[in-house]
Design a protein around this motif. Structure first.
Motif, PDB file in Angstrom:
ATOM      1  N   ASP A  49       0.818  -1.217   0.000  1.00  0.00           N
ATOM      2  CA  ASP A  49       0.000   0.000   0.000  1.00  0.00           C
ATOM      3  C   ASP A  49       0.852   1.267   0.000  1.00  0.00           C
ATOM      4  OD1 ASP A  49       0.965   0.217   2.611  1.00  0.00           O
ATOM      5  OD2 ASP A  49      -0.950  -0.221   3.565  1.00  0.00           O
ATOM      6  N   GLY A  50       2.176   1.114   0.106  1.00  0.00           N
ATOM      7  CA  GLY A  50       3.077   2.260   0.047  1.00  0.00           C
ATOM      8  C   GLY A  50       3.152   3.070   1.323  1.00  0.00           C
ATOM      9  N   LYS A  51       2.412   2.664   2.351  1.00  0.00           N
ATOM     10  CA  LYS A  51       2.386   3.436   3.598  1.00  0.00           C
ATOM     11  C   LYS A  51       3.502   3.055   4.560  1.00  0.00           C
ATOM     12  CE  LYS A  51      -2.630   4.126   3.434  1.00  0.00           C
ATOM     13  NZ  LYS A  51      -3.923   3.868   4.122  1.00  0.00           N
ATOM     14  N   GLN A  52       4.168   1.925   4.287  1.00  0.00           N
ATOM     15  CA  GLN A  52       5.214   1.471   5.198  1.00  0.00           C
ATOM     16  C   GLN A  52       6.389   2.451   5.197  1.00  0.00           C
ATOM     17  OE1 GLN A  52       4.307   0.154   2.320  1.00  0.00           O
ATOM     18  NE2 GLN A  52       5.882  -1.113   1.347  1.00  0.00           N
ATOM     19  N   ILE A  53       6.939   2.660   6.397  1.00  0.00           N
ATOM     20  CA  ILE A  53       8.016   3.632   6.574  1.00  0.00           C
ATOM     21  C   ILE A  53       9.369   3.008   6.222  1.00  0.00           C
ATOM     22  CG2 ILE A  53       9.170   5.183   8.195  1.00  0.00           C
ATOM     23  CD1 ILE A  53       6.321   5.984   7.674  1.00  0.00           C
ATOM     24  N   MET A  54      10.179   3.754   5.505  1.00  0.00           N
ATOM     25  CA  MET A  54      11.524   3.314   5.153  1.00  0.00           C
ATOM     26  C   MET A  54      12.534   4.234   5.833  1.00  0.00           C
ATOM     27  SD  MET A  54      13.257   2.796   1.409  1.00  0.00           S
ATOM     28  CE  MET A  54      14.078   4.382   1.299  1.00  0.00           C
ATOM     29  N   SER A  55      13.333   3.656   6.698  1.00  0.00           N
ATOM     30  CA  SER A  55      14.367   4.418   7.407  1.00  0.00           C
ATOM     31  C   SER A  55      15.672   4.272   6.634  1.00  0.00           C
ATOM     32  CB  SER A  55      14.510   3.901   8.840  1.00  0.00           C
ATOM     33  OG  SER A  55      13.308   4.075   9.549  1.00  0.00           O
ATOM     34  N   TRP A  56      16.082   5.328   5.993  1.00  0.00           N
ATOM     35  CA  TRP A  56      17.192   5.317   5.056  1.00  0.00           C
ATOM     36  C   TRP A  56      18.348   6.161   5.583  1.00  0.00           C
ATOM     37  CZ3 TRP A  56      18.911  10.001   3.261  1.00  0.00           C
ATOM     38  CH2 TRP A  56      18.065  11.084   3.542  1.00  0.00           C
ATOM     39  N   VAL A  57      19.494   6.035   4.938  1.00  0.00           N
ATOM     40  CA  VAL A  57      20.638   6.905   5.197  1.00  0.00           C
ATOM     41  C   VAL A  57      21.495   6.920   3.943  1.00  0.00           C
ATOM     42  CG1 VAL A  57      22.091   5.060   6.153  1.00  0.00           C
ATOM     43  CG2 VAL A  57      22.516   7.436   6.829  1.00  0.00           C
ATOM     44  N   SER A  58      22.041   8.056   3.579  1.00  0.00           N
ATOM     45  CA  SER A  58      22.955   8.092   2.438  1.00  0.00           C
ATOM     46  C   SER A  58      24.248   7.373   2.823  1.00  0.00           C
ATOM     47  CB  SER A  58      23.276   9.535   2.023  1.00  0.00           C
ATOM     48  OG  SER A  58      24.096  10.175   2.994  1.00  0.00           O
ATOM     49  N   ARG A  59      24.890   6.777   1.842  1.00  0.00           N
ATOM     50  CA  ARG A  59      26.145   6.098   2.158  1.00  0.00           C
ATOM     51  C   ARG A  59      27.188   7.088   2.663  1.00  0.00           C
ATOM     52  NH1 ARG A  59      29.588   2.201  -1.911  1.00  0.00           N
ATOM     53  NH2 ARG A  59      29.999   4.186  -2.936  1.00  0.00           N
ATOM     54  N   GLU A  60      27.162   8.297   2.152  1.00  0.00           N
ATOM     55  CA  GLU A  60      28.113   9.315   2.613  1.00  0.00           C
ATOM     56  C   GLU A  60      27.907   9.601   4.096  1.00  0.00           C
ATOM     57  OE1 GLU A  60      29.640  13.819   1.403  1.00  0.00           O
ATOM     58  OE2 GLU A  60      28.074  12.821   0.232  1.00  0.00           O
ATOM     59  N   ASP A  61      26.646   9.662   4.530  1.00  0.00           N
ATOM     60  CA  ASP A  61      26.390   9.901   5.947  1.00  0.00           C
ATOM     61  C   ASP A  61      26.679   8.663   6.790  1.00  0.00           C
ATOM     62  OD1 ASP A  61      25.683  12.570   6.661  1.00  0.00           O
ATOM     63  OD2 ASP A  61      23.837  12.367   5.519  1.00  0.00           O
ATOM     64  N   TRP A  62      26.460   7.466   6.240  1.00  0.00           N
ATOM     65  CA  TRP A  62      26.827   6.262   6.995  1.00  0.00           C
ATOM     66  C   TRP A  62      28.331   6.277   7.284  1.00  0.00           C
ATOM     67  CZ3 TRP A  62      30.195   2.376   7.358  1.00  0.00           C
ATOM     68  CH2 TRP A  62      29.893   1.318   8.209  1.00  0.00           C
ATOM     69  N   VAL A  63      29.109   6.557   6.262  1.00  0.00           N
ATOM     70  CA  VAL A  63      30.562   6.611   6.425  1.00  0.00           C
ATOM     71  C   VAL A  63      30.944   7.737   7.385  1.00  0.00           C
ATOM     72  CG1 VAL A  63      32.724   7.161   5.226  1.00  0.00           C
ATOM     73  CG2 VAL A  63      31.101   5.548   4.204  1.00  0.00           C
ATOM     74  N   GLY A  64      30.343   8.904   7.187  1.00  0.00           N
ATOM     75  CA  GLY A  64      30.657  10.035   8.051  1.00  0.00           C
ATOM     76  C   GLY A  64      30.318   9.765   9.504  1.00  0.00           C
ATOM     77  N   ALA A  65      29.183   9.107   9.740  1.00  0.00           N
ATOM     78  CA  ALA A  65      28.775   8.805  11.111  1.00  0.00           C
ATOM     79  C   ALA A  65      29.701   7.780  11.748  1.00  0.00           C
ATOM     80  CB  ALA A  65      27.334   8.303  11.120  1.00  0.00           C
ATOM     81  N   ALA A  66      30.116   6.770  10.979  1.00  0.00           N
ATOM     82  CA  ALA A  66      31.025   5.751  11.513  1.00  0.00           C
ATOM     83  C   ALA A  66      32.363   6.371  11.908  1.00  0.00           C
ATOM     84  CB  ALA A  66      31.221   4.640  10.492  1.00  0.00           C
ATOM     85  N   ILE A  67      32.893   7.249  11.052  1.00  0.00           N
ATOM     86  CA  ILE A  67      34.152   7.925  11.375  1.00  0.00           C
ATOM     87  C   ILE A  67      33.965   8.839  12.577  1.00  0.00           C
ATOM     88  CG2 ILE A  67      35.858   9.589  10.523  1.00  0.00           C
ATOM     89  CD1 ILE A  67      35.405   8.445   7.710  1.00  0.00           C
TER      90      ILE A  67
END
Length: 335
Positions: A194-212
């Motif tokens: 139905d398209g109502k389900q929530i998708m929790s996403w992150v850009s790969r650049e932010d994933w890398v930035g957050a890990a560092i």
């Protein structure tokens, strides 16, 4: 910094390695990256050393940080019983090897950063979930939790642990976007269920930035990863294995934290579909009903039709500044 990475050649590990090398070279800082591998002949970038698991079992080298990302893709194949066993083994065996290395090392790592996923929370619809939220029991939770609990054993040897629960990573090189590019480019991409389900996403650049960010704050002594009195929080509606912030229970005074590596603004599948179609200049008229997805993917269809609204509260509280706050920003960056 001397860092050992399992899963270094993967979608996240390779991007992390490139960015870390770029930053440290620009700052004239010393950096040694070692990828843990089962194949010593595997291609790797200049500046990255390779170490096999057999060599790890014998080495007397020490590392400041261990980044544990090894694991088969949870959405790559239908979840047969054999596939479930493979998904677990691909995470457990490398982690056990790292724990054996940590146990016998005379100089312990200063930090173990170990991968996980927002699947730990289970399917909870549009309920906002932070690091202190509880979970619903399903296969995704069981898989993530067993991986996390094993990694937390590093605290028994005095090594602090940061668990990173990763959402849907946005980048055309791989992950969900990589799988969807062809059908969307062909004009047959569309909404799931139905398209109502929530998708929790992150850009790969932010994933890398957050890990560092997590690693460098800890090495600089500015991290919240320190000895704490972790009293478990429970409530009448959900399970919880955290304190009232993002600290995890440990068996001693060596602390562990969990971070949700997601962007602050999750979207519905409907919005994601329209944004991706707009980015590619392709129509998104098609839709796949839930019953069809269940028929094709079986139990794994939960990843597609059951949403999670997971928020990066711990990262925001620690001061991380996201480069891509909206899905549109993350997609436009790739053009």
């Amino acid at each position: 910094m001397n860092i050992l990475i399992s899963g270094g050649s993967g979608f996240l590990g390779s991007a992390f390695s490139r960015e870390l090398m770029t930053r440290y070279r620009a700052q004239n800082r010393e950096l040694h990256i070692t990828w843990l591998t089962r194949d010593s002949s595997q291609a790797h970038p200049d500046g990255v050393s390779m170490m096999t698991y057999d060599e790890l079992a014998k080495t007397d080298k020490s590392f400041d940080v261990v980044l544990n990302l090894a694991g088969a893709g949870i959405a790559d194949k239908r979840w047969s019983d054999a596939r479930k066993e493979q998904l677990l083994a691909s995470r457990v065996k490398p982690t056990e090897s790292l724990l054996e290395f940590i146990a016998r090392s005379s100089t312990k790592p200063k930090l173990l950063v170990s991968g996980s996923a927002i699947g730990w929370y289970g399917a909870q619809g549009d309920k906002p979930l932070t690091e202190s939220s509880g979970y619903e029991t399903d296969f995704s939770h069981k898989l993530c939790d067993e991986w996390e609990q094993l990694a937390l054993k590093a605290t028994e040897y005095g090594v602090p642990v940061a668990i990173v629960r990763t959402g849907v990573v946005i980048h055309p090189d791989g992950g969900m976007i990589g799988k969807l590019l062809l059908p969307f480019k062909m004009g047959v991409g569309g909404q799931l269920g139905d398209g109502k389900q929530i998708m929790s996403w992150v850009s790969r650049e932010d994933w890398v930035g957050a890990a560092i960010f997590i690693i460098e704050k800890h090495l600089a002594g500015k991290s919240h990863i320190q000895s704490t009195d972790t009293k478990q929080v429970t409530d009448s509606t959900s399970n919880s294995l955290t304190t009232n912030d993002n600290s995890l229970q440990t068996t001693n005074d060596t602390a562990a934290l969990v971070y949700n590596l997601t962007a602050p603004n999750p979207v519905t599948n409907h919005t994601f579909t329209k944004e991706l179609g707009s980015w590619l200049n392709r129509p998104t008229f098609f839709s796949l009903p839930s019953f069809f997805l269940k028929l094709i993917f079986g139990e794994m269809s939960t990843l597609l039709i059951d949403g999670q609204k997971v928020l990066p509260q711990a990262l925001l509280d620690a001061g991380y500044e996201f480069k891509h706050l909206t899905l549109q920003q993350a997609l436009e960056k790739q053009k």
